[in-house]
Design an enzyme around this catalytic site. Structure first.
Site, mmCIF file in Angstrom:
data_model
loop_
_atom_site.group_PDB
_atom_site.id
_atom_site.type_symbol
_atom_site.label_atom_id
_atom_site.label_comp_id
_atom_site.label_asym_id
_atom_site.label_seq_id
_atom_site.Cartn_x
_atom_site.Cartn_y
_atom_site.Cartn_z
ATOM 1 N N LEU A 155 0.835 -1.192 0.000
ATOM 2 C CA LEU A 155 0.000 0.000 0.000
ATOM 3 C C LEU A 155 0.876 1.250 0.000
ATOM 4 O O LEU A 155 0.532 2.263 -0.625
ATOM 5 C CB LEU A 155 -0.925 0.011 1.210
ATOM 6 C CG LEU A 155 -1.861 1.212 1.271
ATOM 7 C CD1 LEU A 155 -2.874 1.162 0.143
ATOM 8 C CD2 LEU A 155 -2.554 1.312 2.610
ATOM 9 N N TYR A 156 2.007 1.195 0.694
ATOM 10 C CA TYR A 156 2.933 2.325 0.684
ATOM 11 C C TYR A 156 3.312 2.688 -0.749
ATOM 12 O O TYR A 156 3.239 3.853 -1.158
ATOM 13 C CB TYR A 156 4.184 1.983 1.487
ATOM 14 C CG TYR A 156 5.326 2.959 1.296
ATOM 15 C CD1 TYR A 156 5.209 4.284 1.713
ATOM 16 C CD2 TYR A 156 6.513 2.560 0.682
ATOM 17 C CE1 TYR A 156 6.244 5.181 1.525
ATOM 18 C CE2 TYR A 156 7.555 3.454 0.492
ATOM 19 C CZ TYR A 156 7.417 4.762 0.914
ATOM 20 O OH TYR A 156 8.448 5.648 0.724
#
Length: 332
Positions: free
Chosen positions: A151-152
């Site tokens: 997700l980063y």
């Protein structure tokens, strides 16, 4: 120049701000001083910056659009370095909302504020993690980066897309710089090098993921900062590409790798820390973590075309400087 640095109390933001101040620029530093890791380290960095002439600080969260807008208006910055973000691949799995709010909503808020006060150059800190599932090495800026593994990485790719849209709509010259595993003094406690140093100092085992087979394009922080300062004067211009450019066809926008282009095996990196600390590590060998990749390597051809050779600090020298700081700061 008048320069805005978001995330000024962070690891890279601190080193960048120090360099800009040393060059005689006025730096408007912004940071939320969040508790993702020990705020005492952030406040130490901030204290060192506030001792310098020409540094103005605002404790502002990027999600506070009103306060952010006021600070941007007061700064009237000619150059903006947007480094503020929620970092870390593994933590993004545990706390996704903090990444979406800071890295996506916060970046959109900053861009909206900059639309009212257009800078001559916006430099957005992205990450090599956006290359995600790519298996071709080295990573080139013209490679597709549509398969993020964390997700980063996805939020950073979203940030690049937001910057491109504002660059197109409002003619903001913008460079998205993709960092490759930066290390050095005052680094984040959640990064591997500081975890390794603490474990070695305490005689505790080191967690080694990927069965020790991972490689990273480690970049010493002062080398990265020197490149960023040089990039300030290299704002992209539509229709004026250089060889191998990633310049957008519809915006003054460029993607740019910032790394040394020389991947180092994780076990070699650990061995360098062992030499600098005079201790042998006990290894706790573990499988790959979700969101991680086996190896990273920057294609540096475009960087060299723009600014020449990237300064290169040898690994043992960089590790030695880090360990000297570590011993002084933590008293070990």
């Amino acid at each position: 120049m008048r320069i805005l640095v978001t995330g000024a109390a962070g690891f890279i933001g601190y080193h960048l701000s120090q360099s800009l101040l040393a060059d005689g620029h006025t730096v408007y530093g912004l940071d939320a001083l969040t508790s993702y890791y020990d705020p005492a380290l952030k406040r130490t960095r901030l204290d060192l910056l506030q001792r310098q002439n020409g540094f103005d600080f605002g404790q502002i969260d990027l999600t506070d659009a009103a306060a952010l807008g006021v600070f941007v208006a007061e700064a009237e910055a000619e150059v903006v370095f947007h480094l503020a973000a929620q970092p870390g691949v593994r933590y993004s799995i545990e706390n996704p909302q903090s990444y979406i709010q800071s890295n996506v909503v916060g970046t959109a808020n900053l861009l909206e504020a900059l639309r009212q006060h257009l800078p001559k150059h916006l430099i957005f800190a992205s990450t090599s993690s956006v290359y995600g599932g790519n298996t071709t090495m080295p990573y080139a800026e013209t490679d597709r980066a549509d398969s993020p593994l964390s997700l980063y990485a996805a939020t950073k790719k979203s940030g690049e897309a937001l910057v491109h849209s504002y660059s197109h709509l409002w003619s903001i010259p913008s460079t998205c710089v993709r960092f490759f595993t930066v290390y050095g003094p005052y680094g984040r406690p959640d990064m591997a090098i500081l975890k390794f140093a603490h474990a070695l100092a305490a005689g505790e085992p080191i967690d080694v993921y990927g069965h020790g087979r991972m490689q990273r394009d480690f970049t010493y922080v002062s080398d990265l900062v020197a490149a960023m300062v040089a990039i300030m004067e290299k704002a992209p211009v539509m229709g004026r590409p250089v060889a191998g450019d990633s310049l957008s066809a519809v915006a003054p926008f460029r993607l740019l790798n910032l790394g040394g282009g020389r991947p180092v095996a994780l076990m070699e990196f650990i061995a360098s820390i062992e030499r600098a600390m005079g201790a042998n590590a006990r290894l706790n060998v573990l499988p790959m973590q979700p969101g991680d990749v086996v190896a990273t390597q920057a294609d540096t051809a475009l960087l060299k075309a723009l600014i020449g050779e990237l300064p290169t600090t040898p690994l043992d020298v960089g590790i030695g400087r880090f360990v000297a700081w570590f011993r002084e700061y933590y008293g070990t």
